[in-house]
Scaffold this motif. Sequence first.
Motif, PDB file in Angstrom:
ATOM      1  N   GLN A   1       0.824  -1.198   0.000  1.00  0.00           N
ATOM      2  CA  GLN A   1       0.000   0.000   0.000  1.00  0.00           C
ATOM      3  C   GLN A   1       0.865   1.257   0.000  1.00  0.00           C
ATOM      4  N   VAL A   2       0.311   2.307  -0.601  1.00  0.00           N
ATOM      5  CA  VAL A   2       0.985   3.602  -0.594  1.00  0.00           C
ATOM      6  C   VAL A   2      -0.031   4.678  -0.211  1.00  0.00           C
ATOM      7  N   PHE A   3       0.473   5.749   0.372  1.00  0.00           N
ATOM      8  CA  PHE A   3      -0.361   6.900   0.646  1.00  0.00           C
ATOM      9  C   PHE A   3      -0.609   7.663  -0.659  1.00  0.00           C
ATOM     10  N   TRP A   4      -1.728   8.358  -0.713  1.00  0.00           N
ATOM     11  CA  TRP A   4      -2.008   9.182  -1.884  1.00  0.00           C
ATOM     12  C   TRP A   4      -2.822  10.400  -1.467  1.00  0.00           C
ATOM     13  N   ARG A   5      -2.809  11.388  -2.324  1.00  0.00           N
ATOM     14  CA  ARG A   5      -3.688  12.544  -2.166  1.00  0.00           C
ATOM     15  C   ARG A   5      -3.877  13.189  -3.539  1.00  0.00           C
ATOM     16  N   PRO A   6      -5.006  13.899  -3.739  1.00  0.00           N
ATOM     17  CA  PRO A   6      -5.230  14.575  -5.018  1.00  0.00           C
ATOM     18  C   PRO A   6      -4.062  15.506  -5.343  1.00  0.00           C
ATOM     19  N   THR A   7      -3.678  15.532  -6.612  1.00  0.00           N
ATOM     20  CA  THR A   7      -2.518  16.300  -7.038  1.00  0.00           C
ATOM     21  C   THR A   7      -2.854  17.126  -8.272  1.00  0.00           C
ATOM     22  N   LEU A   8      -2.578  18.413  -8.211  1.00  0.00           N
ATOM     23  CA  LEU A   8      -2.830  19.277  -9.357  1.00  0.00           C
ATOM     24  C   LEU A   8      -2.034  18.779 -10.564  1.00  0.00           C
ATOM     25  N   ILE A   9      -2.656  18.818 -11.725  1.00  0.00           N
ATOM     26  CA  ILE A   9      -1.982  18.395 -12.947  1.00  0.00           C
ATOM     27  C   ILE A   9      -1.033  19.499 -13.386  1.00  0.00           C
ATOM     28  N   GLU A  10       0.217  19.125 -13.586  1.00  0.00           N
ATOM     29  CA  GLU A  10       1.236  20.105 -13.955  1.00  0.00           C
ATOM     30  C   GLU A  10       0.945  20.691 -15.330  1.00  0.00           C
ATOM     31  N   LYS A  11       1.248  21.975 -15.448  1.00  0.00           N
ATOM     32  CA  LYS A  11       0.954  22.695 -16.689  1.00  0.00           C
ATOM     33  C   LYS A  11       1.597  22.045 -17.910  1.00  0.00           C
ATOM     34  N   GLU A  12       2.818  21.527 -17.729  1.00  0.00           N
ATOM     35  CA  GLU A  12       3.505  20.977 -18.894  1.00  0.00           C
ATOM     36  C   GLU A  12       2.823  19.723 -19.448  1.00  0.00           C
ATOM     37  N   LYS A  13       2.015  19.058 -18.616  1.00  0.00           N
ATOM     38  CA  LYS A  13       1.288  17.880 -19.110  1.00  0.00           C
ATOM     39  C   LYS A  13       0.163  18.312 -20.046  1.00  0.00           C
ATOM     40  N   GLU A  14      -0.490  19.424 -19.684  1.00  0.00           N
ATOM     41  CA  GLU A  14      -1.495  20.047 -20.547  1.00  0.00           C
ATOM     42  C   GLU A  14      -2.451  19.028 -21.165  1.00  0.00           C
ATOM     43  N   LEU A  15      -3.172  18.303 -20.330  1.00  0.00           N
ATOM     44  CA  LEU A  15      -4.174  17.364 -20.812  1.00  0.00           C
ATOM     45  C   LEU A  15      -5.320  18.136 -21.463  1.00  0.00           C
ATOM     46  N   ASN A  16      -5.889  17.574 -22.501  1.00  0.00           N
ATOM     47  CA  ASN A  16      -6.991  18.261 -23.172  1.00  0.00           C
ATOM     48  C   ASN A  16      -7.932  17.255 -23.820  1.00  0.00           C
ATOM     49  N   PHE A  17      -9.033  17.779 -24.345  1.00  0.00           N
ATOM     50  CA  PHE A  17     -10.057  16.955 -24.980  1.00  0.00           C
ATOM     51  C   PHE A  17     -10.119  17.190 -26.488  1.00  0.00           C
ATOM     52  N   ASP A  18      -9.025  17.669 -27.072  1.00  0.00           N
ATOM     53  CA  ASP A  18      -9.016  17.976 -28.509  1.00  0.00           C
ATOM     54  C   ASP A  18      -9.402  16.771 -29.351  1.00  0.00           C
ATOM     55  N   ASN A  19      -8.885  15.575 -28.986  1.00  0.00           N
ATOM     56  CA  ASN A  19      -9.178  14.381 -29.788  1.00  0.00           C
ATOM     57  C   ASN A  19     -10.648  13.991 -29.697  1.00  0.00           C
ATOM     58  N   VAL A  20     -11.244  14.177 -28.512  1.00  0.00           N
ATOM     59  CA  VAL A  20     -12.665  13.868 -28.332  1.00  0.00           C
ATOM     60  C   VAL A  20     -13.518  14.825 -29.157  1.00  0.00           C
ATOM     61  N   GLU A  21     -13.189  16.110 -29.065  1.00  0.00           N
ATOM     62  CA  GLU A  21     -13.966  17.111 -29.797  1.00  0.00           C
ATOM     63  C   GLU A  21     -13.851  16.912 -31.305  1.00  0.00           C
ATOM     64  N   SER A  22     -12.653  16.521 -31.744  1.00  0.00           N
ATOM     65  CA  SER A  22     -12.449  16.283 -33.168  1.00  0.00           C
ATOM     66  C   SER A  22     -13.209  15.043 -33.642  1.00  0.00           C
ATOM     67  N   ALA A  23     -13.130  13.966 -32.847  1.00  0.00           N
ATOM     68  CA  ALA A  23     -13.788  12.718 -33.227  1.00  0.00           C
ATOM     69  C   ALA A  23     -15.307  12.861 -33.282  1.00  0.00           C
ATOM     70  N   LEU A  24     -15.856  13.627 -32.335  1.00  0.00           N
ATOM     71  CA  LEU A  24     -17.313  13.763 -32.225  1.00  0.00           C
ATOM     72  C   LEU A  24     -17.843  15.014 -32.913  1.00  0.00           C
ATOM     73  N   GLU A  25     -16.933  15.864 -33.413  1.00  0.00           N
ATOM     74  CA  GLU A  25     -17.325  17.146 -34.001  1.00  0.00           C
ATOM     75  C   GLU A  25     -18.215  17.912 -33.022  1.00  0.00           C
ATOM     76  N   ILE A  26     -17.660  18.126 -31.844  1.00  0.00           N
ATOM     77  CA  ILE A  26     -18.399  18.765 -30.754  1.00  0.00           C
ATOM     78  C   ILE A  26     -17.445  19.670 -29.985  1.00  0.00           C
ATOM     79  N   ILE A  27     -17.991  20.696 -29.370  1.00  0.00           N
ATOM     80  CA  ILE A  27     -17.221  21.509 -28.434  1.00  0.00           C
ATOM     81  C   ILE A  27     -17.759  21.187 -27.042  1.00  0.00           C
ATOM     82  N   LEU A  28     -16.941  20.558 -26.229  1.00  0.00           N
ATOM     83  CA  LEU A  28     -17.371  20.212 -24.875  1.00  0.00           C
ATOM     84  C   LEU A  28     -17.445  21.464 -24.008  1.00  0.00           C
ATOM     85  N   HIS A  29     -18.367  21.449 -23.065  1.00  0.00           N
ATOM     86  CA  HIS A  29     -18.511  22.601 -22.169  1.00  0.00           C
ATOM     87  C   HIS A  29     -17.205  22.835 -21.416  1.00  0.00           C
TER      88      HIS A  29
END
Length: 200
Positions: free
Chosen positions: A64-92
């Motif tokens: 077992q390990v301890f954990w806690r919520p962690t802010l996503i670092e800016k350099e990772k820059e996760l996004n939904f571009d692929n989802v929006e492109s695949a579905l031809e939608i702009i997510l809220h």
Amino acid sequence: MTSSNQTKINLVDVLQQFSVQYIEQYQLLHKHLPLIEQDENWPSPCELTLSDDDTINPPPLSTQVFWRPTLIEKEKELNFDNVESALEIILHEDIKRYFTAQFSESLDASCEEGQLTLLFAWNEADFERLQENLIGHILMKRRLKQAETVFFAVTDEEDMIISVDNDSGAVWVERVGCKPHKKLAESLPQFIRTLIPRVS
């Protein structure tokens, strides 16, 4: 500052506040941070070692390990571009900000309507899996000719989820495969502000 930017800041702030409250309540009850079974093939930035905080007690089990919520670092820059492109939608914008704000295990909460569990990505691979699930959900909505929603939480009732209406940004309860039937809040930041951490 635009209203869009204001929404981003508010949502990240309320998510952080809720996460901090959750961890504080967990530590009050258990005298240590939350624990999770360690999976070397499924690592997360949320996982802590003794070198991260020498004030925490060693885990009771070596697996077992301890954990806690962690802010996503800016350099990772996760996004939904692929989802929006695949579905031809702009997510809220709220839903995109919610899922790219932090890595975390699911967090239990309570609101006036009952109990729920907030969903998050544990790591980058989990974020990709989440995107696939959201695509499946939206495609189902289209097939059923229902308004498009994006889920972000599950409830203690089977097949009942909490979602954001993609057009309005309002938060609703819906049964999987059915139209949303009860509005809980006008926006995601407003809804998160009402939540109380539920620790067991």
